[in-house]
Scaffold this motif. Structure first.
Motif, PDB file in Angstrom:
ATOM      1  N   LEU A  21       1.000  -1.443   0.145  1.00 14.51           N
ATOM      2  CA  LEU A  21       0.359  -0.222  -0.057  1.00 14.51           C
ATOM      3  C   LEU A  21       0.548   1.400  -0.196  1.00 14.51           C
ATOM      4  O   LEU A  21       0.450   2.488  -1.005  1.00 14.51           O
ATOM      5  CB  LEU A  21      -0.837  -0.498   1.350  1.00 14.51           C
ATOM      6  CG  LEU A  21      -2.056  -1.048   1.771  1.00 14.51           C
ATOM      7  CD1 LEU A  21      -2.734  -0.829   2.254  1.00 14.51           C
ATOM      8  CD2 LEU A  21      -2.984  -0.687  -0.025  1.00 14.51           C
ATOM      9  N   MET A  22       2.143   1.142   0.657  1.00 21.32           N
ATOM     10  CA  MET A  22       2.355   2.288   1.463  1.00 21.32           C
ATOM     11  C   MET A  22       4.366   2.245   0.481  1.00 21.32           C
ATOM     12  O   MET A  22       4.504   3.410   0.131  1.00 21.32           O
ATOM     13  CB  MET A  22       2.640   2.869   2.191  1.00 21.32           C
ATOM     14  CG  MET A  22       1.384   2.621   3.268  1.00 21.32           C
ATOM     15  SD  MET A  22       0.627   3.817   2.943  1.00 21.32           S
ATOM     16  CE  MET A  22       1.258   5.093   3.905  1.00 21.32           C
ATOM     17  N   GLY A  23       4.215   1.427  -0.436  1.00 22.04           N
ATOM     18  CA  GLY A  23       5.808   1.955  -1.023  1.00 22.04           C
ATOM     19  C   GLY A  23       5.676   1.962  -1.765  1.00 22.04           C
ATOM     20  O   GLY A  23       7.083   2.729  -2.703  1.00 22.04           O
ATOM     21  N   GLN A  24       5.431   3.127  -2.492  1.00 29.57           N
ATOM     22  CA  GLN A  24       5.519   3.755  -3.894  1.00 29.57           C
ATOM     23  C   GLN A  24       4.654   5.272  -3.451  1.00 29.57           C
ATOM     24  O   GLN A  24       5.547   5.958  -3.815  1.00 29.57           O
ATOM     25  CB  GLN A  24       4.714   3.532  -5.144  1.00 29.57           C
ATOM     26  CG  GLN A  24       5.195   2.603  -5.685  1.00 29.57           C
ATOM     27  CD  GLN A  24       4.374   2.173  -7.185  1.00 29.57           C
ATOM     28  OE1 GLN A  24       2.913   1.417  -7.297  1.00 29.57           O
ATOM     29  NE2 GLN A  24       4.989   1.853  -8.023  1.00 29.57           N
ATOM     30  N   LEU A  32      13.243   2.699   3.398  1.00 29.79           N
ATOM     31  CA  LEU A  32      13.497   1.046   3.510  1.00 29.79           C
ATOM     32  C   LEU A  32      11.889  -0.305   3.024  1.00 29.79           C
ATOM     33  O   LEU A  32      12.126  -0.861   2.375  1.00 29.79           O
ATOM     34  CB  LEU A  32      13.271   0.334   5.118  1.00 29.79           C
ATOM     35  CG  LEU A  32      13.619  -0.922   5.497  1.00 29.79           C
ATOM     36  CD1 LEU A  32      14.411  -1.932   4.739  1.00 29.79           C
ATOM     37  CD2 LEU A  32      13.636  -1.911   6.324  1.00 29.79           C
ATOM     38  N   VAL A  33      11.129   0.727   3.300  1.00 28.84           N
ATOM     39  CA  VAL A  33       9.653   0.179   2.872  1.00 28.84           C
ATOM     40  C   VAL A  33       9.548   0.859   1.381  1.00 28.84           C
ATOM     41  O   VAL A  33       9.336  -0.439   0.426  1.00 28.84           O
ATOM     42  CB  VAL A  33       8.450   0.950   3.213  1.00 28.84           C
ATOM     43  CG1 VAL A  33       7.089   0.500   2.904  1.00 28.84           C
ATOM     44  CG2 VAL A  33       8.362   0.959   4.403  1.00 28.84           C
ATOM     45  N   GLY A  34      10.446   1.562   0.615  1.00 33.81           N
ATOM     46  CA  GLY A  34      10.508   1.212  -1.208  1.00 33.81           C
ATOM     47  C   GLY A  34      11.204  -0.112  -1.456  1.00 33.81           C
ATOM     48  O   GLY A  34      10.548  -0.618  -2.781  1.00 33.81           O
ATOM     49  N   LYS A  35      12.185  -0.110  -0.898  1.00 32.05           N
ATOM     50  CA  LYS A  35      12.817  -1.106  -1.209  1.00 32.05           C
ATOM     51  C   LYS A  35      12.675  -2.063  -1.212  1.00 32.05           C
ATOM     52  O   LYS A  35      12.577  -3.335  -1.575  1.00 32.05           O
ATOM     53  CB  LYS A  35      14.937  -0.861  -0.130  1.00 32.05           C
ATOM     54  CG  LYS A  35      15.381  -0.001  -0.595  1.00 32.05           C
ATOM     55  CD  LYS A  35      16.263   0.136  -0.182  1.00 32.05           C
ATOM     56  CE  LYS A  35      17.042   1.551   0.252  1.00 32.05           C
ATOM     57  NZ  LYS A  35      18.367   1.234   0.912  1.00 32.05           N
TER      58      LYS A  35
END
Length: 363
Positions: A21-24, A32-35
């Motif tokens: 949900l939040m990675g982008q 880290l979440v984006g990776k």
């Protein structure tokens, strides 16, 4: 051990949903979440494709590509069915293992929250996000002006029209959507000018539903500990070489053994609540500053371009773009910076919220 594994799996699943949900988002894209998002959506499929090609050949790779394209590149019912399975399946577990032990004053609200959640999902699933067609474009043209940087008058050959400002052609739904925010696989629908208000309500409604479920399962668990006087019991502590009262960890282990389904459901609801409220608050923040998710990506790309151009100019490279002088590049950078730093569509918090709650295309 199996029950603890179930709790760990629940936590991992909640983290997985949060990453998807939040990675982008702008705040996680480079962290880290984006990776993790790129690892799940790019690295794993790429590695799987290579592995399947070696084992099953080209035919196996084609089947994998077709499956992935169906899941993320085409309109399909997989994620909506998963959503309903989680909501309805969780409620069924609640009815079987939690509902009999809650107070009568909580029983009617439990049903109200469940049906309200399913209703909010249904509204989002069947709602028109703001489909722009030759017949409806007159309603959306007046909503926003072109800013000349991120949006300019552009022809859509698929829909056979000039797209209004802030709209976009969704390749999954295969239609132009006014004030395009994003395509949500959970509702198998785009989120745009006409249904963003319903989408945010669904997020808050689902989050409140799971929060209420977490609270009720917690109450049942606490009542179980009190009724069985668990807090008064003692255990032998090897480190102290003496007996002591049961602590929170031992009580948690008791709940996992005697209240396994209720406890696991409670942990799941609590973790999912955090994910849902985080996404709902982020979406509401975007509304408050009058920026769509699609525009967040545009702004992020613009900042990266500005940084790249400035670095190249600082190195004395005037040939960053063909047939463009350093002076023209300076003007381009300034235009991009002004567009990023001054959102022409923002009219103040209250007006921005009103714009989403009561779209101009409704009038």
């Amino acid at each position: 051990m199996g029950l603890i594994s179930a709790v760990i799996f629940t936590a991992a699943f909640a983290a997985f949903i949060y990453v998807l949900l939040m990675g982008q988002t702008t705040y996680h894209k480079n962290g880290l979440v984006g990776k993790m998002f790129r690892f799940i959506t790019q690295t794993i499929p790429r590695s799987s494709r290579r592995g399947i090609r070696r084992v099953c050949g080209q035919r196996g790779e084609q089947v994998l590509d077709a499956s992935l394209h169906y899941l993320v590149g085409r309109s399909n019912p997989v994620f909506p069915l998963l959503y309903l399975t989680l909501v309805c399946g969780g409620f069924l577990i609640f009815l079987l293992y939690t509902f009999p032990y809650i107070g009568t004053y909580h029983r009617i609200p439990a049903y109200i929250f469940f049906y309200s959640t399913v209703l909010s999902f249904s509204i989002c699933f069947f709602s028109d996000p703001g489909t722009v067609t030759p017949a409806t474009i007159k309603y959306y043209r007046k909503s926003f002006e072109y800013d000349g940087v991120f949006y300019a008058k552009k022809w859509c050959p698929t829909c056979n029209l000039y797209r209004p400002a802030r709209s976009k052609h969704c390749s999954i739904c295969d239609k132009c959507v006014a004030r395009f925010d994003h395509h949500c696989p959970w509702i198998n629908n785009c989120v745009g000018e006409q249904n963003l208000r319903f989408f945010i309500f669904m997020l808050f409604m689902t989050g409140t539903y799971t929060l209420y479920g977490a609270y009720l399962t917690w109450q049942v668990a606490m009542d179980f500990l009190e009724d069985n006087r668990i807090w008064e019991k003692t255990i032998f502590d090897v480190d102290l070489n003496a007996r002591r009262l049961v602590g929170p960890w031992e009580a948690f282990q008791v709940l996992l053994y005697y209240q396994a389904r209720n406890s696991t459901l409670g942990v799941f609801c609590f973790l999912i609540t955090i994910v849902l409220y985080a996404f709902a608050l982020y979406s509401f923040y975007q509304v408050a500053i009058n920026k769509t998710t699609n525009e967040s990506f545009k702004y992020s790309d613009a900042r990266s371009l500005i940084k790249h151009l400035e670095e190249r100019l600082a190195e004395g490279d005037e040939g960053v773009l063909e047939d463009v002088t350093a002076e023209q590049l300076d003007r381009k950078i300034e235009r991009l910076r002004n567009a990023v730093e001054h959102n022409v569509y923002s009219r103040g918090i209250f007006q921005n919220i009103r714009e989403v709650a009561f779209p101009a295309s409704d009038s």
